[in-house]
Design a protein around this motif. Structure first.
Motif, short mmCIF file in Angstrom:
data_model
loop_
_atom_site.label_atom_id
_atom_site.label_comp_id
_atom_site.label_asym_id
_atom_site.label_seq_id
_atom_site.Cartn_x
_atom_site.Cartn_y
_atom_site.Cartn_z
N PHE A 169 0.85 -1.19 0.00
CA PHE A 169 0.00 0.00 0.00
C PHE A 169 0.89 1.24 0.00
N LEU A 170 0.71 2.09 -1.01
CA LEU A 170 1.47 3.32 -1.13
C LEU A 170 0.61 4.48 -0.60
N LEU A 171 1.04 5.03 0.53
CA LEU A 171 0.31 6.14 1.13
C LEU A 171 0.67 7.43 0.41
N LYS A 172 -0.36 8.11 -0.09
CA LYS A 172 -0.13 9.32 -0.87
C LYS A 172 -1.06 10.44 -0.44
N ASP A 173 -0.64 11.66 -0.74
CA ASP A 173 -1.50 12.83 -0.63
C ASP A 173 -2.13 13.04 -2.01
N GLN A 174 -3.43 13.11 -2.06
CA GLN A 174 -4.12 13.17 -3.37
C GLN A 174 -3.82 14.45 -4.13
N LEU A 226 1.73 11.55 -7.42
CA LEU A 226 2.88 10.86 -8.01
C LEU A 226 3.97 10.55 -6.99
N THR A 227 3.83 11.08 -5.79
CA THR A 227 4.89 10.94 -4.79
C THR A 227 4.37 10.21 -3.56
N PRO A 228 4.70 8.93 -3.40
CA PRO A 228 4.28 8.23 -2.19
C PRO A 228 5.04 8.71 -0.97
N ILE A 229 4.34 8.80 0.15
CA ILE A 229 4.98 9.20 1.40
C ILE A 229 5.58 7.98 2.08
N LYS A 230 4.80 6.93 2.10
CA LYS A 230 5.21 5.70 2.76
C LYS A 230 4.72 4.50 1.96
N ALA A 231 5.43 3.38 2.12
CA ALA A 231 4.99 2.12 1.54
C ALA A 231 4.79 1.13 2.69
N PRO A 286 7.48 -2.21 7.14
CA PRO A 286 7.21 -3.63 6.88
C PRO A 286 6.28 -4.28 7.90
N GLY A 287 5.92 -5.52 7.62
CA GLY A 287 5.00 -6.27 8.46
C GLY A 287 5.65 -7.06 9.56
N HIS A 288 6.99 -7.14 9.55
CA HIS A 288 7.69 -7.92 10.58
C HIS A 288 9.05 -7.31 10.89
#
Length: 492
Positions: free
Chosen positions: A149-154, A158-163, A215-217
């Motif tokens: 999931f790529l967290l973005k500001d709408q 084009l620039t993800p803040i976090k993955a 990450p998840g772990h």
């Protein structure tokens, strides 16, 4: 009900945005870390709209309900990065308790579809929280349906803040592609999965270097072999320090690296893969279990219910119920028990009353719900108690100098390979039941592990199976090394 995050979860509130397009006052980002399974979930909220999404929740969901209440958020969305193998997801419980929409992967093909009602997610889909959006990126390899999931500001899409990468990319490692074969029985899939993983990584590498990876772990998980204890990283940092990412132009080298020396997955992983995919009963509260009377406990023991003694090795050494398994109730409790117990087997816990809720939480996270009750005083039972035969270093050395003794190291094969006491045989505690024919019934057998926890489990397994000449060097490798003794790395 007690708040779990006051007991055994590390939660970090992180509000970002000063250097990003998202304003600091609108983004609420919290990481919830369960150290017992080295598992991470996330709450992402919009402080302006009061909406929140939970990603990869554990099954004791009161953690998230309390955080949401504390932060003035409404949990409106729940999702997962993939069908988990190492814990029982609480997504359905959380959606049922809050009325939130449940979004799950619809990628990976027909064999990797969730079999219960949900809203499907495909490559490029978005989950919106006001001005915030989570964009779906299909990243197969660890599993076919895996999503990032790529967290973005709408306003700056084009620039993800976090993955939020789940088990795809960790800090210091990447998700192992062999679990479908080794844990779920999908024979012949690990090489194809490794190729998928390589392709997904190659695509992910095209994101901006400053993309944050969550990450998840972390270290301690069986979902990789070199996971860091650091909670997060950036793509730039991982490109330079993550060994798995040094093969970006070498698919064959990557496949060879990622499939070698992976830890043996716990037995319960196969059960988790199934339960996270199919319909199952939901458990929206932490169960409360009965304290058994002497008569009730005696009856249960006579009916062959398994006794799980969770007390410390020092206390158990002075007296334990015959036939009980000794698994200390620490961080590895659920992993160890899930590796030894059948899920249809009912069991009794031996523990102090104030430890029962914590133990219940640890077990419910992997679906071990078949607890009949608990007892806190073994001295009150009718059966004569047994005492452990423990030896210190001096006695251990005296014994192993004699050829008339068998020395068994019950750690994993990887640990044994990296350094063991000369003359020891390696039979992991999780495989003892299948290897009883390798344990001598004629001469003394001395067992040990790293620190004593697994050796105590092994001791209880062997005693339960009628081995009477067992000695436990409970100090183990740690004690051996601390006393200046050498280890051998050559495997015999």
């Amino acid at each position: 009900m007690k708040s779990f995050f006051k007991i055994n979860t590390v939660i970090g509130l992180i509000v970002f945005g000063q250097s990003q397009a998202v304003k600091a006052q609108s983004l609420i980002f919290e990481r919830v870390f369960d150290k017992t399974l080295a598992q991470t979930s996330y709450i992402i909220g919009n402080s302006l709209t009061r909406e929140a999404i939970v990603i990869d929740p554990k099954r004791d969901i009161d953690t998230y309900l309390e955080i949401a209440q504390d932060k003035g958020l409404n949990i409106t969305h729940v999702t997962e990065t993939h069908i988990h193998a190492d814990y029982l997801s609480g997504s359905r419980e959380l959606a049922a308790a809050t009325g939130a929409k449940l979004y799950l992967s619809d990628m990976g093909g027909k064999d990797w579809q969730y079999e219960f009602a949900h809203l499907p997610l495909k490559e490029g889909d978005k989950i919106e929280l006001g001005s915030l959006a989570l964009e779906v990126m299909h990243t197969p390899g660890h599993t076919p349906e895996s999503l990032t999931f790529l967290l973005k500001d709408q306003s700056a899409p084009l620039t993800p803040i976090k993955a939020i990468t789940g088990d795809f990319i960790f800090v210091g490692d990447v998700g192992r592609p062999d679990l479908l074969e080794k844990a779920a029985g999908q024979v012949g899939t690990q090489e194809a999965s490794a190729k998928q993983l390589f392709a997904s990584i190659s695509r992910f590498m095209k994101l901006p270097d400053n993309t944050e990876i969550w990450p998840g772990h972390g270290a301690g998980s069986f979902c990789g072999k070199s996971l860091s204890s650091e909670p997060q990283s950036t793509l730039k940092q991982e490109k330079s320090s993550n060994h798995a990412l040094q093969f970006l132009n070498n698919e064959a080298g990557f496949i060879d690296y990622i499939l070698s020396d992976q830890p043996v997955p716990p037995k319960y992983f196969a059960m988790m893969k199934n339960l996270n995919k199919v319909h199952r009963p939901l458990l929206v509260e932490v169960p409360k279990h009965a304290k058994l009377s002497k008569i009730e406990a005696d009856r249960a023991i006579n009916n062959k219910l398994q006794i799980i003694d969770t007390r410390s090795k020092e206390i158990v050494a002075s007296g334990f119920i015959p036939g009980s398994l000794h698994i200390e109730g620490g961080n590895s409790f659920s992993t160890f028990l899930g590796s030894l117990l059948d899920y249809d087997q009912q069991f009794i816990l031996v523990a102090e009353e104030d430890k029962i809720e914590d133990l219940t939480r640890k077990l419910m996270r992997i679906g071990l719900d078949n607890i009949y009750g608990y007892i806190s005083n073994v001295n009150g039972q009718s059966l004569a108690l047994l005492k452990s035969d423990r030896v210190d270093l001096d006695k251990f050395e005296t014994k192993i100098d004699s050829k008339d003794v068998q020395m068994v190291d019950v750690r994993t094969a990887t640990e044994f390979k990296n350094g063991h006491i000369k003359g020891a045989e390696n039979i992991s505690f999780t495989s003892l039941t299948e290897n009883m024919d390798k344990i001598s019934r004629d001469k003394p057998v001395i067992i040990h592990c790293q620190s004593g926890a697994r050796a105590n489990i092994a001791y209880s397994i062997l005693k339960k199976n009628g081995f009477n000449n067992i000695l436990n060097y409970s100090g183990g490798i740690n004690d051996w090394v601390e006393k200046g003794k050498e280890l051998e790395k050559k495997i015999h």
